[in-house]
Design a protein around this motif. Structure first.
Motif, mmCIF file in Angstrom:
data_model
loop_
_atom_site.group_PDB
_atom_site.id
_atom_site.type_symbol
_atom_site.label_atom_id
_atom_site.label_comp_id
_atom_site.label_asym_id
_atom_site.label_seq_id
_atom_site.Cartn_x
_atom_site.Cartn_y
_atom_site.Cartn_z
ATOM 1 N N VAL A 18 0.749 -1.314 0.097
ATOM 2 C CA VAL A 18 -0.057 -0.041 -0.080
ATOM 3 C C VAL A 18 0.831 1.228 -0.122
ATOM 4 C CG1 VAL A 18 -1.607 1.315 1.153
ATOM 5 C CG2 VAL A 18 -2.040 -1.141 1.074
ATOM 6 N N ALA A 19 1.719 1.221 0.944
ATOM 7 C CA ALA A 19 2.749 2.426 0.917
ATOM 8 C C ALA A 19 3.560 2.715 -0.613
ATOM 9 C CB ALA A 19 3.798 2.406 1.982
ATOM 10 N N SER A 20 3.920 1.609 -1.317
ATOM 11 C CA SER A 20 4.340 1.614 -2.393
ATOM 12 C C SER A 20 3.593 2.132 -3.452
ATOM 13 C CB SER A 20 5.073 0.220 -2.987
ATOM 14 O OG SER A 20 5.993 -0.267 -2.189
ATOM 15 N N ALA A 38 17.094 12.321 -9.891
ATOM 16 C CA ALA A 38 16.819 12.830 -8.720
ATOM 17 C C ALA A 38 16.177 11.888 -7.668
ATOM 18 C CB ALA A 38 16.124 14.198 -8.618
ATOM 19 N N ASP A 39 16.499 11.892 -6.365
ATOM 20 C CA ASP A 39 15.851 11.065 -5.390
ATOM 21 C C ASP A 39 14.644 11.434 -4.959
ATOM 22 O OD1 ASP A 39 18.010 9.014 -5.488
ATOM 23 O OD2 ASP A 39 19.114 10.252 -3.719
ATOM 24 N N ALA A 40 13.681 10.513 -4.698
ATOM 25 C CA ALA A 40 12.443 10.696 -4.195
ATOM 26 C C ALA A 40 12.400 9.765 -2.825
ATOM 27 C CB ALA A 40 11.242 10.060 -5.107
ATOM 28 N N TYR A 41 11.980 10.296 -1.948
ATOM 29 C CA TYR A 41 11.837 9.662 -0.407
ATOM 30 C C TYR A 41 10.367 9.342 0.056
ATOM 31 C CZ TYR A 41 16.429 11.442 -0.366
ATOM 32 O OH TYR A 41 17.967 11.958 -0.587
ATOM 33 N N LEU A 42 10.375 8.376 0.693
ATOM 34 C CA LEU A 42 9.126 7.914 1.419
ATOM 35 C C LEU A 42 9.396 8.009 2.845
ATOM 36 C CD1 LEU A 42 6.158 6.893 1.196
ATOM 37 C CD2 LEU A 42 7.116 4.574 1.357
ATOM 38 N N MET A 43 8.494 8.716 3.669
ATOM 39 C CA MET A 43 8.965 8.758 5.132
ATOM 40 C C MET A 43 7.604 8.045 5.806
ATOM 41 S SD MET A 43 9.183 11.888 7.529
ATOM 42 C CE MET A 43 8.681 11.547 9.496
ATOM 43 N N PHE A 44 7.941 7.043 6.673
ATOM 44 C CA PHE A 44 6.964 6.132 7.206
ATOM 45 C C PHE A 44 7.520 6.035 8.531
ATOM 46 C CE2 PHE A 44 9.604 3.397 4.727
ATOM 47 C CZ PHE A 44 9.874 2.389 5.658
ATOM 48 N N ALA A 45 6.420 5.665 9.452
ATOM 49 C CA ALA A 45 7.031 5.265 10.968
ATOM 50 C C ALA A 45 6.943 3.724 11.010
ATOM 51 C CB ALA A 45 5.946 6.048 11.978
ATOM 52 N N ALA A 46 7.822 3.315 11.604
ATOM 53 C CA ALA A 46 7.925 1.664 12.037
ATOM 54 C C ALA A 46 8.121 1.684 13.442
ATOM 55 C CB ALA A 46 9.064 1.232 11.109
ATOM 56 N N ASP A 47 7.455 0.824 13.940
ATOM 57 C CA ASP A 47 7.326 0.189 15.506
ATOM 58 C C ASP A 47 8.464 -0.600 15.499
ATOM 59 O OD1 ASP A 47 4.664 -0.926 17.435
ATOM 60 O OD2 ASP A 47 6.926 -0.599 17.986
ATOM 61 N N TYR A 48 9.316 -0.284 16.585
ATOM 62 C CA TYR A 48 10.713 -1.033 16.825
ATOM 63 C C TYR A 48 10.617 -1.681 18.066
ATOM 64 C CZ TYR A 48 12.271 3.056 19.274
ATOM 65 O OH TYR A 48 12.443 3.859 20.273
ATOM 66 N N ALA A 65 8.283 4.289 18.040
ATOM 67 C CA ALA A 65 8.259 4.572 16.636
ATOM 68 C C ALA A 65 9.377 5.315 16.545
ATOM 69 C CB ALA A 65 6.823 5.083 16.426
ATOM 70 N N LYS A 66 9.942 4.903 15.091
ATOM 71 C CA LYS A 66 10.845 5.592 14.463
ATOM 72 C C LYS A 66 10.871 5.935 13.040
ATOM 73 C CE LYS A 66 15.723 4.808 12.895
ATOM 74 N NZ LYS A 66 16.880 3.935 12.992
ATOM 75 N N ALA A 67 10.851 7.116 12.758
ATOM 76 C CA ALA A 67 10.971 7.515 11.001
ATOM 77 C C ALA A 67 11.856 6.694 10.454
ATOM 78 C CB ALA A 67 11.004 8.945 10.888
ATOM 79 N N CYS A 68 11.428 6.424 9.320
ATOM 80 C CA CYS A 68 12.291 5.258 8.244
ATOM 81 C C CYS A 68 11.981 6.245 7.082
ATOM 82 C CB CYS A 68 11.738 3.851 8.304
ATOM 83 S SG CYS A 68 12.368 2.903 9.476
ATOM 84 N N TYR A 69 13.049 6.124 6.261
ATOM 85 C CA TYR A 69 13.351 6.660 5.024
ATOM 86 C C TYR A 69 13.516 5.865 4.009
ATOM 87 C CZ TYR A 69 13.161 10.779 8.161
ATOM 88 O OH TYR A 69 12.813 11.720 9.198
ATOM 89 N N ALA A 70 12.633 5.592 2.716
ATOM 90 C CA ALA A 70 12.963 4.796 1.810
ATOM 91 C C ALA A 70 13.444 6.001 0.789
ATOM 92 C CB ALA A 70 11.926 4.039 1.354
ATOM 93 N N ARG A 71 14.385 5.436 -0.284
ATOM 94 C CA ARG A 71 15.013 6.263 -1.296
ATOM 95 C C ARG A 71 15.048 5.498 -2.595
ATOM 96 N NH1 ARG A 71 20.893 8.328 -0.887
ATOM 97 N NH2 ARG A 71 21.205 6.200 -1.381
ATOM 98 N N THR A 72 14.379 6.265 -3.671
ATOM 99 C CA THR A 72 14.875 5.713 -4.912
ATOM 100 C C THR A 72 14.791 6.755 -6.073
ATOM 101 O OG1 THR A 72 14.462 3.741 -6.530
ATOM 102 C CG2 THR A 72 12.537 4.944 -5.594
ATOM 103 N N ALA A 73 15.189 6.487 -7.228
ATOM 104 C CA ALA A 73 15.052 7.779 -8.125
ATOM 105 C C ALA A 73 13.645 7.814 -8.830
ATOM 106 C CB ALA A 73 15.896 7.230 -9.445
ATOM 107 N N VAL A 74 13.326 9.278 -8.730
ATOM 108 C CA VAL A 74 12.188 9.687 -9.481
ATOM 109 C C VAL A 74 11.792 8.949 -10.644
ATOM 110 C CG1 VAL A 74 10.802 11.698 -10.436
ATOM 111 C CG2 VAL A 74 12.362 11.984 -8.617
ATOM 112 N N ALA A 91 10.569 -2.645 -2.780
ATOM 113 C CA ALA A 91 12.044 -3.187 -2.548
ATOM 114 C C ALA A 91 12.911 -2.106 -1.528
ATOM 115 C CB ALA A 91 12.866 -3.311 -3.712
ATOM 116 N N ALA A 92 12.499 -0.689 -2.023
ATOM 117 C CA ALA A 92 13.185 0.506 -1.197
ATOM 118 C C ALA A 92 12.435 0.662 0.130
ATOM 119 C CB ALA A 92 12.713 1.777 -1.850
#
Length: 149
Positions: A18-20, A38-48, A65-74, A91-92
């Motif tokens: 869903v996030a993807s 250029a890079d695009a970022y997705l910020m999401f909270a993950a329970d650790y 919860a910790k903010a996690c950041y996925a990154r991939t090219a636009v 995958a990111a």
């Protein structure tokens, strides 16, 4: 600000899917004229809580919860066929969780610095919440925010 916290693989697979979809759609809608490299970022909270050593008990009441950041090219999200773009985004997300939650508190002193270093207009923020919409307060400088309810 919750993401799958039960620790089951199915929860993470559903959330990543869903996030993807949200991330890919957001990039396609917002970054039509941007540089594909250029890079695009997705910020999401993950329970650790389950990743702490020793882990917190199931009776723990509170946030972990910790903010996690996925990154991939636009271009990988915007220009690729939809199936490939979704697979790249998922995958990111999985890679971000693997890397950033391996030692969830190891970089705690840099959390704010890391968030501020992200380029404006390139961060899409998603989150799942059991909180009623009327009680959700959003702050920060994300360009786009989506709640998964």
């Amino acid at each position: 600000m919750a993401t799958p916290h039960r620790g089951r693989r199915r929860d993470w697979a559903t959330y990543a899917a869903v996030a993807s979809l949200v991330w890919t759609s957001g990039v396609r809608a917002k970054n039509a004229l941007d540089d594909a490299t250029a890079d695009a970022y997705l910020m999401f909270a993950a329970d650790y809580r389950a990743r702490l050593r020793p882990p917190l008990s199931a009776a723990f009441f509170g946030n972990c919860a910790k903010a996690c950041y996925a990154r991939t090219a636009v271009g990988g999200l915007r220009d690729a066929p939809v199936g490939e773009a979704l697979a790249r985004a998922a995958a990111a997300v999985r890679e971000a969780v693997r890397e950033q939650l391996a030692d969830p508190l190891g970089d705690a002193e840099r959390w704010t610095e890391r968030r501020r270093a992200l380029p404006p207009g390139r961060v899409l923020q998603v989150g799942a919440s059991k909180t009623p919409l009327s009680e959700i307060r959003i702050w920060g400088n994300s360009e786009f925010c989506v709640l998964l309810i």
